[in-house]
Design a protein around this motif. Structure first.
Motif, PDB file in Angstrom:
ATOM      1  N   LEU A 148      69.176  53.407   6.423  1.00  0.00           N
ATOM      2  CA  LEU A 148      67.797  52.949   6.543  1.00  0.00           C
ATOM      3  C   LEU A 148      67.438  52.707   8.009  1.00  0.00           C
ATOM      4  CD1 LEU A 148      65.194  52.014   5.082  1.00  0.00           C
ATOM      5  CD2 LEU A 148      66.160  49.709   5.151  1.00  0.00           C
ATOM      6  N   SER A 149      68.323  52.046   8.745  1.00  0.00           N
ATOM      7  CA  SER A 149      68.041  51.814  10.169  1.00  0.00           C
ATOM      8  C   SER A 149      68.030  53.123  10.947  1.00  0.00           C
ATOM      9  CB  SER A 149      69.043  50.825  10.769  1.00  0.00           C
ATOM     10  OG  SER A 149      70.339  51.359  10.761  1.00  0.00           O
ATOM     11  N   PHE A 150      68.848  54.092  10.529  1.00  0.00           N
ATOM     12  CA  PHE A 150      68.796  55.409  11.166  1.00  0.00           C
ATOM     13  C   PHE A 150      67.446  56.068  10.939  1.00  0.00           C
ATOM     14  CE2 PHE A 150      69.352  60.031  10.394  1.00  0.00           C
ATOM     15  CZ  PHE A 150      69.399  60.416  11.716  1.00  0.00           C
ATOM     16  N   GLY A 151      66.974  56.030   9.699  1.00  0.00           N
ATOM     17  CA  GLY A 151      65.679  56.648   9.401  1.00  0.00           C
ATOM     18  C   GLY A 151      64.540  56.025  10.168  1.00  0.00           C
ATOM     19  N   ILE A 152      64.516  54.708  10.238  1.00  0.00           N
ATOM     20  CA  ILE A 152      63.441  54.018  10.959  1.00  0.00           C
ATOM     21  C   ILE A 152      63.546  54.273  12.458  1.00  0.00           C
ATOM     22  CG2 ILE A 152      62.554  51.736  11.569  1.00  0.00           C
ATOM     23  CD1 ILE A 152      63.330  50.865   8.687  1.00  0.00           C
ATOM     24  N   SER A 153      64.744  54.158  13.020  1.00  0.00           N
ATOM     25  CA  SER A 153      64.882  54.342  14.468  1.00  0.00           C
ATOM     26  C   SER A 153      64.686  55.788  14.886  1.00  0.00           C
ATOM     27  CB  SER A 153      66.241  53.835  14.946  1.00  0.00           C
ATOM     28  OG  SER A 153      67.275  54.645  14.437  1.00  0.00           O
ATOM     29  N   ASN A 154      64.936  56.722  13.987  1.00  0.00           N
ATOM     30  CA  ASN A 154      64.734  58.131  14.324  1.00  0.00           C
ATOM     31  C   ASN A 154      63.253  58.425  14.566  1.00  0.00           C
ATOM     32  OD1 ASN A 154      65.800  60.619  14.915  1.00  0.00           O
ATOM     33  ND2 ASN A 154      65.659  61.350  12.819  1.00  0.00           N
ATOM     34  N   PHE A 155      62.384  57.761  13.812  1.00  0.00           N
ATOM     35  CA  PHE A 155      60.956  57.925  14.048  1.00  0.00           C
ATOM     36  C   PHE A 155      60.505  57.191  15.304  1.00  0.00           C
ATOM     37  CE2 PHE A 155      60.913  58.716   9.401  1.00  0.00           C
ATOM     38  CZ  PHE A 155      60.386  59.990   9.452  1.00  0.00           C
ATOM     39  N   ASP A 185      68.267  67.230  19.512  1.00  0.00           N
ATOM     40  CA  ASP A 185      67.517  67.379  20.756  1.00  0.00           C
ATOM     41  C   ASP A 185      68.375  67.034  21.966  1.00  0.00           C
ATOM     42  OD1 ASP A 185      65.236  68.194  19.461  1.00  0.00           O
ATOM     43  OD2 ASP A 185      64.506  66.143  19.202  1.00  0.00           O
ATOM     44  N   ASN A 186      69.249  66.057  21.818  1.00  0.00           N
ATOM     45  CA  ASN A 186      70.122  65.704  22.929  1.00  0.00           C
ATOM     46  C   ASN A 186      71.105  66.817  23.231  1.00  0.00           C
ATOM     47  OD1 ASN A 186      68.908  63.237  23.214  1.00  0.00           O
ATOM     48  ND2 ASN A 186      70.323  62.229  21.843  1.00  0.00           N
ATOM     49  N   ALA A 208      63.490  58.187  18.895  1.00  0.00           N
ATOM     50  CA  ALA A 208      64.177  59.470  19.046  1.00  0.00           C
ATOM     51  C   ALA A 208      64.227  59.975  20.489  1.00  0.00           C
ATOM     52  CB  ALA A 208      63.542  60.517  18.148  1.00  0.00           C
ATOM     53  N   GLY A 209      63.129  60.062  21.163  1.00  0.00           N
ATOM     54  CA  GLY A 209      63.147  60.578  22.530  1.00  0.00           C
ATOM     55  C   GLY A 209      63.187  59.506  23.593  1.00  0.00           C
ATOM     56  N   LEU A 210      62.878  58.287  23.211  1.00  0.00           N
ATOM     57  CA  LEU A 210      62.775  57.193  24.181  1.00  0.00           C
ATOM     58  C   LEU A 210      64.103  56.884  24.856  1.00  0.00           C
ATOM     59  CD1 LEU A 210      60.868  55.055  25.379  1.00  0.00           C
ATOM     60  CD2 LEU A 210      61.579  53.549  23.518  1.00  0.00           C
ATOM     61  N   THR A 211      65.173  56.871  24.098  1.00  0.00           N
ATOM     62  CA  THR A 211      66.482  56.546  24.656  1.00  0.00           C
ATOM     63  C   THR A 211      66.888  57.545  25.724  1.00  0.00           C
ATOM     64  OG1 THR A 211      67.081  55.731  22.472  1.00  0.00           O
ATOM     65  CG2 THR A 211      68.855  56.010  24.028  1.00  0.00           C
ATOM     66  N   VAL A 212      66.699  58.815  25.438  1.00  0.00           N
ATOM     67  CA  VAL A 212      67.079  59.854  26.397  1.00  0.00           C
ATOM     68  C   VAL A 212      66.183  59.801  27.628  1.00  0.00           C
ATOM     69  CG1 VAL A 212      67.312  62.331  26.746  1.00  0.00           C
ATOM     70  CG2 VAL A 212      68.002  61.310  24.592  1.00  0.00           C
ATOM     71  N   GLU A 213      64.902  59.574  27.427  1.00  0.00           N
ATOM     72  CA  GLU A 213      63.983  59.521  28.566  1.00  0.00           C
ATOM     73  C   GLU A 213      64.271  58.338  29.477  1.00  0.00           C
ATOM     74  OE1 GLU A 213      59.905  59.830  27.410  1.00  0.00           O
ATOM     75  OE2 GLU A 213      60.289  61.570  26.152  1.00  0.00           O
ATOM     76  N   LEU A 214      64.637  57.196  28.910  1.00  0.00           N
ATOM     77  CA  LEU A 214      64.900  56.017  29.720  1.00  0.00           C
ATOM     78  C   LEU A 214      66.258  56.047  30.410  1.00  0.00           C
ATOM     79  CD1 LEU A 214      63.513  53.143  27.463  1.00  0.00           C
ATOM     80  CD2 LEU A 214      62.494  54.075  29.541  1.00  0.00           C
ATOM     81  N   LEU A 215      67.280  56.490  29.694  1.00  0.00           N
ATOM     82  CA  LEU A 215      68.641  56.407  30.212  1.00  0.00           C
ATOM     83  C   LEU A 215      69.193  57.720  30.743  1.00  0.00           C
ATOM     84  CD1 LEU A 215      70.220  54.240  27.372  1.00  0.00           C
ATOM     85  CD2 LEU A 215      69.407  53.460  29.593  1.00  0.00           C
ATOM     86  N   ILE A 273      70.934  52.814  14.498  1.00  0.00           N
ATOM     87  CA  ILE A 273      70.133  53.059  15.699  1.00  0.00           C
ATOM     88  C   ILE A 273      70.855  54.029  16.627  1.00  0.00           C
ATOM     89  CG2 ILE A 273      69.183  51.967  17.773  1.00  0.00           C
ATOM     90  CD1 ILE A 273      68.704  49.456  15.995  1.00  0.00           C
ATOM     91  N   ALA A 274      72.172  53.908  16.710  1.00  0.00           N
ATOM     92  CA  ALA A 274      72.949  54.789  17.592  1.00  0.00           C
ATOM     93  C   ALA A 274      72.933  56.235  17.125  1.00  0.00           C
ATOM     94  CB  ALA A 274      74.386  54.295  17.678  1.00  0.00           C
ATOM     95  N   LEU A 275      72.763  56.463  15.835  1.00  0.00           N
ATOM     96  CA  LEU A 275      72.684  57.843  15.340  1.00  0.00           C
ATOM     97  C   LEU A 275      71.527  58.598  15.983  1.00  0.00           C
ATOM     98  CD1 LEU A 275      73.442  57.457  11.546  1.00  0.00           C
ATOM     99  CD2 LEU A 275      74.699  58.863  13.160  1.00  0.00           C
ATOM    100  N   THR A 276      70.512  57.857  16.419  1.00  0.00           N
ATOM    101  CA  THR A 276      69.365  58.476  17.077  1.00  0.00           C
ATOM    102  C   THR A 276      69.781  59.170  18.364  1.00  0.00           C
ATOM    103  OG1 THR A 276      67.995  56.741  16.151  1.00  0.00           O
ATOM    104  CG2 THR A 276      67.046  58.006  17.929  1.00  0.00           C
TER     105      THR A 276
END
Length: 150
Positions: free
Chosen positions: A61-68, A132-133, A71-78, A124-127
């Motif tokens: 459930l947390s994967f599904g919510i965090s994927n929406f 895309d990564n 998804a791209g925010l983590t890669v863009e920030l870090l 959340i980490a599954l995101t």
């Protein structure tokens, strides 16, 4: 028919570099997910059935919510490298939580306190480990052309 040395020489090392990145990334994911899957199977057979059900339900459930949402925010920030490392850390935390929970079978409240928050973090980490990564890491930039490759 021989190829021109000017066009073939530039593509060869770049292609090998991308292939090496894919192999290293694939092996890393294989090892992390294999360890996680093994401990997850052990947990679902050894621990309380309700605990296993709720832990896995909350994880996905947390994967599904965090994927929406992330998804791209983590890669863009870090950047890709740090996002993947940060995404791997909760798996280690979850594995440690599983081992502690299995080691203390009579303390059901401790097991819930360890496994439920760890499941949220892993979801959340599954995101960080989505396709895309992998595309950004290997240089195949699609819609995330602005993501850092760091």
């Amino acid at each position: 028919m021989p190829q021109s040395s000017s066009s073939g020489s530039a593509a060869g090392p770049a292609r090998r570099k991308y292939l090496a990145r894919v192999v290293v990334l694939s092996m890393g994911f294989l090892l992390i997910f294999s360890a996680f899957s093994t401990i997850q199977t052990l947990m679902s057979t050894v621990l309380d059935t309700q605990l296993a059900f709720w832990t896995l339900s909350i994880l996905y459930l947390s994967f599904g919510i965090s994927n929406f949402a992330l998804a791209g925010l983590t890669v863009e920030l870090l950047g890709v490298r740090y996002a993947l490392v940060l995404g791997a850390l909760p798996y280690i935390l979850m594995d440690v939580a599983y081992v502690i929970a299995i080691d203390s079978p009579d303390q059901l409240s401790l097991q819930y306190k360890l496994l439920i928050p760890a499941a949220v973090l892993v979801g959340i980490a599954l995101t960080s480990s989505d396709r895309d990564n992998l595309c950004v890491k290997t240089g195949q930039r699609g819609k995330q052309g602005s993501a850092q490759e760091s």
